[in-house]
Design a protein around this motif. Structure first.
Motif, PDB file in Angstrom:
ATOM      1  N   PRO A 272      -6.426   8.944  12.647  1.00 14.99           N
ATOM      2  CA  PRO A 272      -5.345   9.725  12.034  1.00 14.99           C
ATOM      3  C   PRO A 272      -4.912   9.227  10.656  1.00 14.99           C
ATOM      4  O   PRO A 272      -4.467  10.012   9.822  1.00 14.99           O
ATOM      5  N   PHE A 273      -5.067   7.905  10.402  1.00 16.76           N
ATOM      6  CA  PHE A 273      -4.463   7.339   9.188  1.00 16.76           C
ATOM      7  C   PHE A 273      -5.281   6.165   8.675  1.00 16.76           C
ATOM      8  O   PHE A 273      -5.801   5.356   9.464  1.00 16.76           O
ATOM      9  N   SER A 274      -5.385   6.055   7.348  1.00 14.10           N
ATOM     10  CA  SER A 274      -6.003   4.884   6.723  1.00 14.10           C
ATOM     11  C   SER A 274      -5.391   4.655   5.351  1.00 14.10           C
ATOM     12  O   SER A 274      -4.702   5.517   4.801  1.00 14.10           O
ATOM     13  N   ILE A 275      -5.642   3.468   4.825  1.00 11.33           N
ATOM     14  CA  ILE A 275      -5.169   3.102   3.489  1.00 11.33           C
ATOM     15  C   ILE A 275      -6.379   2.799   2.620  1.00 11.33           C
ATOM     16  O   ILE A 275      -7.259   2.034   3.021  1.00 11.33           O
ATOM     17  N   ASP A 276      -6.434   3.402   1.450  1.00 14.76           N
ATOM     18  CA  ASP A 276      -7.504   3.139   0.495  1.00 14.76           C
ATOM     19  C   ASP A 276      -7.011   2.114  -0.521  1.00 14.76           C
ATOM     20  O   ASP A 276      -7.270   0.930  -0.406  1.00 14.76           O
ATOM     21  N   TRP A 277      -6.233   2.552  -1.510  1.00 14.05           N
ATOM     22  CA  TRP A 277      -5.747   1.647  -2.548  1.00 14.05           C
ATOM     23  C   TRP A 277      -4.701   0.692  -1.961  1.00 14.05           C
ATOM     24  O   TRP A 277      -3.670   1.123  -1.462  1.00 14.05           O
ATOM     25  N   GLY A 278      -5.013  -0.588  -1.984  1.00 14.52           N
ATOM     26  CA  GLY A 278      -4.070  -1.584  -1.497  1.00 14.52           C
ATOM     27  C   GLY A 278      -4.271  -1.978  -0.055  1.00 14.52           C
ATOM     28  O   GLY A 278      -3.483  -2.745   0.493  1.00 14.52           O
ATOM     29  N   ASN A 279      -5.329  -1.479   0.581  1.00 10.13           N
ATOM     30  CA  ASN A 279      -5.577  -1.870   1.969  1.00 10.13           C
ATOM     31  C   ASN A 279      -5.819  -3.381   2.052  1.00 10.13           C
ATOM     32  O   ASN A 279      -6.691  -3.909   1.370  1.00 10.13           O
ATOM     33  N   LEU A 280      -5.010  -4.080   2.833  1.00 17.96           N
ATOM     34  CA  LEU A 280      -5.075  -5.541   2.964  1.00 17.96           C
ATOM     35  C   LEU A 280      -4.892  -6.248   1.624  1.00 17.96           C
ATOM     36  O   LEU A 280      -5.384  -7.357   1.419  1.00 17.96           O
ATOM     37  N   ASP A 281      -4.182  -5.633   0.703  1.00 18.43           N
ATOM     38  CA  ASP A 281      -3.976  -6.176  -0.626  1.00 18.43           C
ATOM     39  C   ASP A 281      -2.476  -6.158  -0.928  1.00 18.43           C
ATOM     40  O   ASP A 281      -1.699  -5.476  -0.250  1.00 18.43           O
ATOM     41  N   TRP A 282      -2.079  -6.878  -1.966  1.00 20.89           N
ATOM     42  CA  TRP A 282      -0.650  -6.945  -2.265  1.00 20.89           C
ATOM     43  C   TRP A 282      -0.072  -5.588  -2.669  1.00 20.89           C
ATOM     44  O   TRP A 282       1.116  -5.337  -2.452  1.00 20.89           O
ATOM     45  N   ILE A 283      -0.891  -4.716  -3.234  1.00 17.01           N
ATOM     46  CA  ILE A 283      -0.389  -3.382  -3.600  1.00 17.01           C
ATOM     47  C   ILE A 283      -0.011  -2.601  -2.351  1.00 17.01           C
ATOM     48  O   ILE A 283       0.987  -1.863  -2.339  1.00 17.01           O
ATOM     49  N   GLY A 284      -0.795  -2.753  -1.283  1.00 15.42           N
ATOM     50  CA  GLY A 284      -0.437  -2.090  -0.036  1.00 15.42           C
ATOM     51  C   GLY A 284       0.904  -2.574   0.488  1.00 15.42           C
ATOM     52  O   GLY A 284       1.757  -1.780   0.916  1.00 15.42           O
TER      53      GLY A 284
END
Length: 421
Positions: free
Chosen positions: A194-206
């Protein structure tokens, strides 16, 4: 638009800053300036892609038409090695007249004597036209203006309209609670991811988005680490839950690939909106964008982008500074917008009032403008560029179950404090 991960760039920057630290000096001699009436050949090193440089060249060409003694050549640097080349130029005092790169890069170069304080050339008159948080991010904590925002980038919620409809969801989620509730509905409707993160996945931006939406921040107003707060813990707890409880993948999948593979909702950078219909034609008419769901303190979302400034070793500082100011004029912004549209390349102007004219579809530009209106930018505090990569690693450790939440936040804060100098 190609972007390297924030963590990868931060790791590179950390090493390079350490390497160049010995070259920092408060007594850097001024470069002798050429005769102001003589022809001036200005070189601009632009971090990004060739299409973006071509768009900026259009603005440069317009400027030179009204300044016949000036020529400007825009040259592309890739994100992979731009910082290294710009730092080398700064420390050797040999290279371009104008540089653009990461939002806080010009601060780092300026502290090493490589940039001009643009306040001397009237650049502060542009402040009212810029997004306030982004302008603050580009300015040194002591108020010195080594660079100003050149463009903006931000993050949005991309969603499959057909999959939300299948799950009986009429509108995209507007809050954290709605996001998690919709993830449940999508699972019940048979959507595997249902959901995912592209930019910032496991990163400080996330983490940035969740932190500010929870009412927190990386630093206090006087640049002390601020990760020991209830807001910081709440943000990290929610981020962890999205991965562990609600199934967001820890492996990063690009926005277009995720949507194409059947992911219903993706956090992704604004630039993705230009390429989905061409790279994934079967998705045409089946996706849309919306602001990120708001947290308990509001919808604050990360604003990235590039800063542009003038090098202290240029022989044409006055002309270069005048050109940098010109980049905020209607004529310059419109020229970059038009060429960006022609090349189908992402461009969000540094002026929020001109975002509506950006290369995106009107509905998308409207969404991006709304996000930017309440957005926040990367910290401009001393040591942040050196810290960002390791901060991301400590935050990752909590998501991956290698450290508890308090330990991860505490270790991240120690990194920030150590690098503050």
């Amino acid at each position: 638009m190609r972007r390297t991960t924030a963590a990868a760039r931060a790791a590179l920057i950390t090493g390079l800053i350490a390497l160049g630290a010995g070259c920092a000096t408060s007594g850097t001699p001024e470069t002798r300036q050429a005769d102001a009436n003589a022809p001036a050949a200005i070189t601009w090193w632009s971090t990004g892609g060739d299409d973006e440089s071509a768009a900026f060249q259009k603005a440069a060409d317009l400027y030179t038409k009204s300044h016949p003694n000036v020529t400007i050549k825009v040259q592309t640097l890739s994100w992979d090695d731009a910082y290294a080349k710009l730092l080398a130029a700064s420390t050797s005092r040999s290279g371009p007249d104008v540089v653009s790169g990461g939002m806080t890069w010009t601060i780092q170069f300026g502290l090493r004597g490589g940039m001009v304080d643009l306040r001397k050339y009237g650049v502060e008159q542009l402040k009212a036209q810029a997004q306030p948080a982004q302008w603050k991010s580009a300015v040194s904590p002591d108020g010195t203006v080594y660079g100003i925002p050149l463009d903006m980038s931000t993050e949005a919620l991309y969603y499959r309209t057909d999959l939300l409809e299948k799950a009986g969801i009429k509108e995209p989620p507007t809050s954290w609670d709605e996001l998690t509730a919709d993830i449940g509905k999508l699972k019940d409707a048979g959507v595997r991811t249902p959901f995912s993160i592209d930019w910032g996945n496991l990163d400080w931006i996330g983490y940035f988005n969740f932190l500010y939406q929870a009412g927190g921040s990386f630093y206090t107003p006087d640049c002390k680490p601020s990760l020991g707060t209830p807001e910081a813990e709440r943000a990290l707890s929610f981020w962890i839950d999205l991965h562990r409880k609600y199934g967001a993948p820890t492996d990063t999948v690009t926005t277009s690939d995720a949507l194409d593979a059947g992911t219903a909702m993706v956090y992704g950078g604004n630039w993705n909106a230009l390429g989905i219909d061409t790279s994934k034609p079967k998705l045409k008419g089946k996706w849309a964008v919306a602001p990120l769901p708001a947290g308990p303190a509001g919808p604050t979302t990360f604003i990235g982008g590039r800063a542009v400034g003038v090098t202290s070793y240029s022989k044409h500082i006055q002309q270069a500074a005048d050109f940098v100011k010109y980049l905020y004029t209607d004529e310059a912004v419109d020229a970059v917008n038009a060429e960006s549209k022609a090349r189908n390349v992402s461009y969000l102007p540094p002026r929020p009032d001109k975002v509506a004219d950006s290369p995106f579809q009107p509905q998308q530009s409207e969404v991006f403008a709304k996000i930017i209106s309440t957005g926040a930018a990367a910290p401009g505090c001393p040591g942040w560029d050196e810290s960002a990569g390791d901060v991301a690693k400590h935050l990752q450790s909590a998501i991956l179950g290698k450290a508890d939440m308090k330990t991860a936040l505490g270790e991240a804060a120690k990194v920030m404090e150590r690098n503050a100098g």
